[in-house]
Write a protein that holds these residues in place. Structure first.
Motif, short mmCIF file in Angstrom:
data_model
loop_
_atom_site.label_atom_id
_atom_site.label_comp_id
_atom_site.label_asym_id
_atom_site.label_seq_id
_atom_site.Cartn_x
_atom_site.Cartn_y
_atom_site.Cartn_z
N SER A 166 -3.22 3.64 -2.89
CA SER A 166 -2.90 2.67 -3.92
C SER A 166 -2.35 1.41 -3.29
CB SER A 166 -1.86 3.25 -4.89
OG SER A 166 -2.36 4.37 -5.58
N CYS A 167 -2.56 0.31 -3.97
CA CYS A 167 -2.03 -0.97 -3.53
C CYS A 167 -1.46 -1.68 -4.76
CB CYS A 167 -3.11 -1.81 -2.88
SG CYS A 167 -2.60 -3.47 -2.40
N GLU A 219 0.82 -1.20 0.00
CA GLU A 219 0.00 0.00 0.00
C GLU A 219 0.86 1.26 0.00
OE1 GLU A 219 -2.11 -2.91 2.91
OE2 GLU A 219 -0.07 -2.26 2.43
N ILE A 234 -2.77 -2.35 -10.09
CA ILE A 234 -2.88 -1.45 -8.95
C ILE A 234 -4.34 -1.35 -8.51
CG2 ILE A 234 -2.66 0.94 -8.17
CD1 ILE A 234 -0.22 1.22 -9.91
N ARG A 275 -6.93 0.80 -6.16
CA ARG A 275 -6.99 2.15 -5.59
C ARG A 275 -8.22 2.32 -4.72
NH1 ARG A 275 -4.91 3.34 -10.86
NH2 ARG A 275 -2.82 4.26 -10.72
N LYS A 284 -9.75 -0.73 -9.87
CA LYS A 284 -8.63 -1.61 -10.15
C LYS A 284 -8.10 -1.31 -11.54
CE LYS A 284 -9.81 -5.81 -10.74
NZ LYS A 284 -10.23 -7.21 -10.66
N ASP A 285 -6.81 -1.04 -11.64
CA ASP A 285 -6.15 -0.84 -12.92
C ASP A 285 -5.48 -2.14 -13.30
OD1 ASP A 285 -4.40 -0.23 -15.01
OD2 ASP A 285 -4.05 1.79 -14.29
N GLN A 290 -10.27 5.72 -3.69
CA GLN A 290 -10.46 7.16 -3.72
C GLN A 290 -11.34 7.53 -2.55
OE1 GLN A 290 -9.28 9.69 -5.83
NE2 GLN A 290 -10.28 11.04 -4.35
N THR A 345 -6.15 9.54 -2.11
CA THR A 345 -6.23 8.30 -2.88
C THR A 345 -5.15 7.34 -2.42
OG1 THR A 345 -7.07 9.47 -4.83
CG2 THR A 345 -6.16 7.28 -5.17
#
Length: 123
Positions: free
Chosen positions: A21-22, A6, A77, A79, A71-72, A81, A19
Motif C-alpha cells: 500500500s502507498c 509505502e 491509497i 495498492r 487505486k482507492d 497486489q 499486497t
C-alpha cells in the motif's frame, strides 16, 4: 506537492502473495500518474506498474498476470497486489507520482517518491 508512504512489505515464500500500500497525501494538485517501481541491490530501479488518474493501468511483461495495481480514491491509497511471487521479485518497492506528460517507465521522469518497502521472497 504530494507525500507518499509505502507499507505492506515483508518476507514471503515463493508462490505466495503480498499486497503493498502507498498512502498518497496531496498538498496542491493531484498527480496524473501513480506508479510502482522496484530496485534490487546493484541493479537499476525498474518500473512495475502504473495507473493514471482516469484509472488506466499497465504492467510490464515481467509481472503481467501476477501483479495488479489499483487505486482507492476515497482513501487516497495506491495498492500493488502481488501473486505467484518469485525469488526474482525480491527488491525494495517504491511508489512514485508524476504530474505531467503522462505515465512513463522511466524513473527519472517522476516527481515524488516514497521511502520504499522491502519485499523478500524465499524458497
Amino acid at each position: 506537492q504530494v507525500q507518499l508512504v509505502e507499507s505492506g512489505g515483508g518476507s514471503v515464500q515463493a508462490g505466495g502473495s503480498l499486497t503493498l500500500s502507498c498512502a498518497v497525501s496531496v498538498n496542491t494538485r493531484d498527480p496524473y500518474c501513480l506508479a510502482w517501481f522496484r530496485q534490487s541491490p546493484g541493479k537499476e530501479r525498474d518500473w512495475v506498474a502504473w495507473i493514471t488518474a482516469g484509472g488506466t493501468a499497465r504492467t510490464p511483461d515481467s509481472v503481467k498476470g501476477r501483479f495488479a495495481i489499483s487505486k482507492d480514491n476515497a482513501k487516497n491509497i495506491l495498492r500493488l497486489q502481488m501473486n505467484s511471487l518469485k525469488l526474482e521479485d525480491t527488491a525494495m518497492y517504491y511508489c512514485a507520482a508524476k504530474y505531467d506528460g503522462g505515465c512513463s517507465f522511466r524513473d527519472n521522469e517522476y516527481d515524488a517518491w516514497g521511502q520504499g518497502t522491502q519485499v523478500t521472497v524465499s524458497s
